[in-house]
Design a protein around this motif. Structure first.
Motif, PDB file in Angstrom:
ATOM      1  N   THR A  48      -6.124  -3.475 -13.314  1.00 17.42           N
ATOM      2  CA  THR A  48      -6.040  -3.826 -11.901  1.00 17.42           C
ATOM      3  C   THR A  48      -4.818  -4.695 -11.668  1.00 17.42           C
ATOM      4  O   THR A  48      -4.613  -5.691 -12.377  1.00 17.42           O
ATOM      5  N   LEU A  75       4.981   5.452  -6.401  1.00 19.95           N
ATOM      6  CA  LEU A  75       3.542   5.682  -6.479  1.00 19.95           C
ATOM      7  C   LEU A  75       3.194   7.140  -6.796  1.00 19.95           C
ATOM      8  O   LEU A  75       2.305   7.381  -7.617  1.00 19.95           O
ATOM      9  N   SER A 125      -6.441  -3.027   0.662  1.00 22.23           N
ATOM     10  CA  SER A 125      -5.177  -3.557   1.143  1.00 22.23           C
ATOM     11  C   SER A 125      -5.370  -3.980   2.591  1.00 22.23           C
ATOM     12  O   SER A 125      -6.077  -3.314   3.346  1.00 22.23           O
ATOM     13  N   THR A 166      -2.525  -6.439  -1.596  1.00 25.06           N
ATOM     14  CA  THR A 166      -2.946  -5.097  -2.017  1.00 25.06           C
ATOM     15  C   THR A 166      -3.490  -5.160  -3.437  1.00 25.06           C
ATOM     16  O   THR A 166      -3.032  -5.939  -4.258  1.00 25.06           O
ATOM     17  N   ILE A 192      -4.444  -2.409  -6.539  1.00 26.22           N
ATOM     18  CA  ILE A 192      -4.403  -1.038  -7.048  1.00 26.22           C
ATOM     19  C   ILE A 192      -5.027  -1.010  -8.429  1.00 26.22           C
ATOM     20  O   ILE A 192      -4.787  -1.927  -9.251  1.00 26.22           O
ATOM     21  N   SER A 193      -5.820   0.017  -8.686  1.00 24.44           N
ATOM     22  CA  SER A 193      -6.487   0.119  -9.984  1.00 24.44           C
ATOM     23  C   SER A 193      -6.117   1.411 -10.700  1.00 24.44           C
ATOM     24  O   SER A 193      -5.832   2.432 -10.069  1.00 24.44           O
ATOM     25  N   ILE A 231      -5.761   3.019  -4.530  1.00 21.00           N
ATOM     26  CA  ILE A 231      -5.620   1.732  -3.846  1.00 21.00           C
ATOM     27  C   ILE A 231      -7.025   1.274  -3.485  1.00 21.00           C
ATOM     28  O   ILE A 231      -7.685   1.855  -2.624  1.00 21.00           O
ATOM     29  N   GLU A 232      -7.508   0.241  -4.162  1.00 19.79           N
ATOM     30  CA  GLU A 232      -8.875  -0.212  -3.928  1.00 19.79           C
ATOM     31  C   GLU A 232      -9.011  -0.916  -2.583  1.00 19.79           C
ATOM     32  O   GLU A 232      -9.980  -0.716  -1.856  1.00 19.79           O
ATOM     33  N   ARG A 287       1.075   8.023 -10.109  1.00 22.36           N
ATOM     34  CA  ARG A 287      -0.210   8.716 -10.057  1.00 22.36           C
ATOM     35  C   ARG A 287      -0.171   9.974 -10.932  1.00 22.36           C
ATOM     36  O   ARG A 287      -1.156  10.298 -11.604  1.00 22.36           O
ATOM     37  N   SER A 297      -2.941  -6.764  -8.524  1.00 17.50           N
ATOM     38  CA  SER A 297      -3.107  -7.211  -7.146  1.00 17.50           C
ATOM     39  C   SER A 297      -2.049  -8.252  -6.809  1.00 17.50           C
ATOM     40  O   SER A 297      -1.497  -8.929  -7.690  1.00 17.50           O
ATOM     41  N   LEU A 302       4.335  -0.493 -10.192  1.00 22.33           N
ATOM     42  CA  LEU A 302       3.372  -1.295  -9.424  1.00 22.33           C
ATOM     43  C   LEU A 302       3.843  -2.743  -9.311  1.00 22.33           C
ATOM     44  O   LEU A 302       3.700  -3.368  -8.248  1.00 22.33           O
TER      45      LEU A 302
END
Length: 435
Positions: A369, A401, A421, A427, A429-430, A418-419, A405, A371, A337
Motif C-alpha cells: 500500500t 499508472l 482518494s 490518495t 493505491i494498493s 485505487i482504494e 497496472r 499513500s 507510484l
C-alpha cells in the motif's frame, strides 16, 4: 485472449476478442430477426390462405343466388372490398369476373372492375383474350398462382366447378420480406461506424502511448543523468585549480563520488532493461519483496531530499513470505507510484508518503500500500486514472499508472487499484500479489 486474474477479478477482454463478440452478436441478431420475420410472414400467409378459403366457400354459396338476391350480392361485394390482400375471382373458364386490391393500371392499361363490360367478360377467351384489361388481369392471376395455389369453389348443390379464387400476399408481406435485408444493412452500417470509431480511438490511444513512452523514457533517464551531471560538476569544482592552491579530493570523498556515480550508471542499466522487457514475458523469481522496495525507496529518498522538497517517507515493511516477482519491473511500479505521490505533494510544498506491506494468510496474498496526503483525485479522475493518456498533472502524459497496472496484473497475476482518494486529502493505491 482472456487472461485470468489471481484474485477473482473480472477477466480482461482484449480488443481482438471484443471484435469477435461484436461480430458474433451481430450475426446472432441478424439471424434472430430473419427467423422471426419469416415466422411472421408464414403466419400472415396462412391467415391469407384461410381467408381465401372462407371467401371461396362464401362465393360458392352466393354466386348462384347472387343474381336473384340483392342482399346476398351486397354482402358479397362488401366482403371482397374488405379483404386485405389482392384477389381475382375467375369462372370455370378461367375468365376474371371480379377482383380487388390490385392496381388500377397494369402496364398502362386501366383494369378497374367498373371499366370492364359484361360483354367483355362473356366474350373473353382465356387462352387468347382480345380485351386488353382482361388480358392484363388474367396475366396477373397467373403470376399470383405461382406464389399461392388458387382455391377452387364448387356449386354446393351439383358439385360442379364454378370458379377459382386467385390471391396474392398482403402488401405487408412484401415489406416484411425486405425487412431482414434492411436490418442487416443497418446492422452492417452500425458495425462499420463502430469499427471506424473504435479504430480512431485505438489510433489516438496508440499515439498517446507512443508519445507517452517517449516522454516516460526521457523522464526515467532524466533523474540518473541529472545526478551524474551533478556529481561531475562537483568533481570538476573540487579539482579545479585556484590562484592560491589546488583543491584535491580525499580518498573518502572520491570513493563516495564513485559509489554514487556507479549507482546512477546502474540505474541507467535498469531503465534500459525495463523498456526492453515491455511486450515480452519477464522472468519471475521467488524473492523477498521488502528489500526490493527498500532499495528503490533509498534511491528515491536521496533524490527527493536533495531536491529540497519537504517530504517525509515512512516505510512500514512487515514480515511477509517470498513471492514470485521480477525485481526490475516491480521497482518500476513502486517508482511510478512514488513519483506520482511526490507530484501530488508538490503543490503543498511537502507532506508524507507512506509505503506498507502486509500478508493476508486467508487469501494467501501479499499487499503493498502506498499513500500520500497530497492533492488527491476526484471520483471521475479515479475512474479514468488507468486509461492511457489520462493525467491530472499539467505536464503529465498518462502512462505511469497504465504501465504499472499492466506489470502487476498481466505479468505478475496480481491486482492494482485505487482504494481511496479525496481532493486535498490524498490518495491510497494498493498492489495485491499472490504469495
Amino acid at each position: 485472449m482472456v487472461k485470468p486474474r489471481a484474485h477473482g477479478g473480472p477477466p480482461r477482454i482484449t480488443s481482438t476478442l471484443l471484435r469477435v463478440y461484436i461480430f458474433l452478436g451481430s450475426g446472432f441478431l441478424i439471424l434472430a430477426l430473419f427467423f422471426y420475420t419469416n415466422h411472421l410472414i408464414d403466419r400472415l400467409q396462412k391467415e391469407t390462405e384461410l381467408l381465401s378459403r372462407i371467401f371461396a366457400q362464401f362465393a360458392a354459396g352466393t354466386i348462384m343466388p347472387a343474381a336473384r338476391n340483392e342482399a346476398i350480392s351486397g354482402v358479397f361485394s362488401e366482403m371482397i372490398a374488405d379483404l386485405p390482400f389482392p384477389v381475382i375471382v375467375t369462372d370455370r373458364r378461367g375468365v376474371p369476373w371480379t377482383w380487388h386490391a390490385i392496381p388500377d393500371e397494369l402496364n398502362g392499361v386501366s383494369v378497374r372492375v367498373e371499366d370492364v363490360s359484361f360483354s367483355d367478360f362473356q366474350d373473353t377467351d382465356p387462352e387468347n383474350p382480345a380485351s386488353a384489361p382482361m388480358k392484363e388481369v388474367i396475366s396477373l392471376a397467373a403470376r399470383m398462382d405461382r406464389t399461392n395455389a388458387p382455391i377452387p369453389f364448387f356449386d354446393p348443390r351439383s358439385g360442379i366447378l364454378v370458379g377459382k379464387v386467385h390471391y396474392g400476399d398482403p402488401p405487408v408481406v412484401s415489406t416484411l420480406r425486405l425487412l431482414p435485408f434492411i436490418q442487416a444493412a443497418l446492422v452492417a452500417i452500425f458495425i462499420l461506424l463502430g469499427y471506424l470509431g473504435y479504430r480512431g480511438m485505438k489510433e489516438g490511444e496508440q499515439r498517446s502511448i507512443w508519445i507517452g513512452m517517449a516522454k516516460e523514457t526521457a523522464h526515467q533517464l532524466g533523474t540518473p543523468i541529472s545526478s551524474l551531471m551533478g556529481w561531475l560538476h562537483l568533481l570538476r569544482t573540487r579539482t579545479a585549480e585556484t590562484e592560491s592552491e589546488s583543491v584535491v579530493l580525499t580518498r573518502e570523498e572520491l570513493d563516495m563520488l564513485i559509489g554514487e556515480m556507479e549507482q546512477d550508471v546502474s540505474r541507467l542499466n535498469k531503465i534500459a532493461y525495463r523498456f526492453s522487457n515491455i511486450g515480452s514475458l519477464p522472468t519471475l523469481k521467488s524473492q523477498d519483496l521488502n528489500p526490493i522496495i527498500h532499495e528503490v525507496l533509498e534511491y528515491l529518498r536521496k533524490r527527493v531530499e536533495g531536491g529540497g522538497k519537504h517530504i517525509h517517507v515512512i516505510e512500514d515493511l512487515r514480515e511477509i513470505p517470498q513471492i514470485r516477482v521480477n525485481k526490475e519491473l516491480i521497482q518500476w511500479v513502486i517508482e511510478n507510484l512514488f513519483r506520482n505521490s511526490v507530484d501530488a505533494l508538490a503543490e503543498r510544498e511537502g507532506g508524507t508518503i507512506r509505503i506498507a506491506t502486509g500478508y493476508n494468510r486467508l487469501g494467501r496474498t501479499v499487499k503493498v500500500t502506498l499513500s500520500d496526503d497530497g492533492r488527491g483525485m476526484s471520483p471521475s479522475d479515479m475512474k479514468r486514472a488507468f486509461y492511457p493518456g489520462f493525467s491530472t498533472k499539467r505536464r503529465g502524459w498518462g502512462l505511469g499508472l497504465p504501465l504499472s497496472r499492466r506489470i502487476v496484473e498481466d505479468y505478475h497475476g496480481g491486482r492494482m487499484m485505487i482504494e481511496k482518494s479525496q481532493k486535498n486529502r490524498g490518495t491510497q493505491i494498493s498492489i495485491t500479489l499472490p504469495a
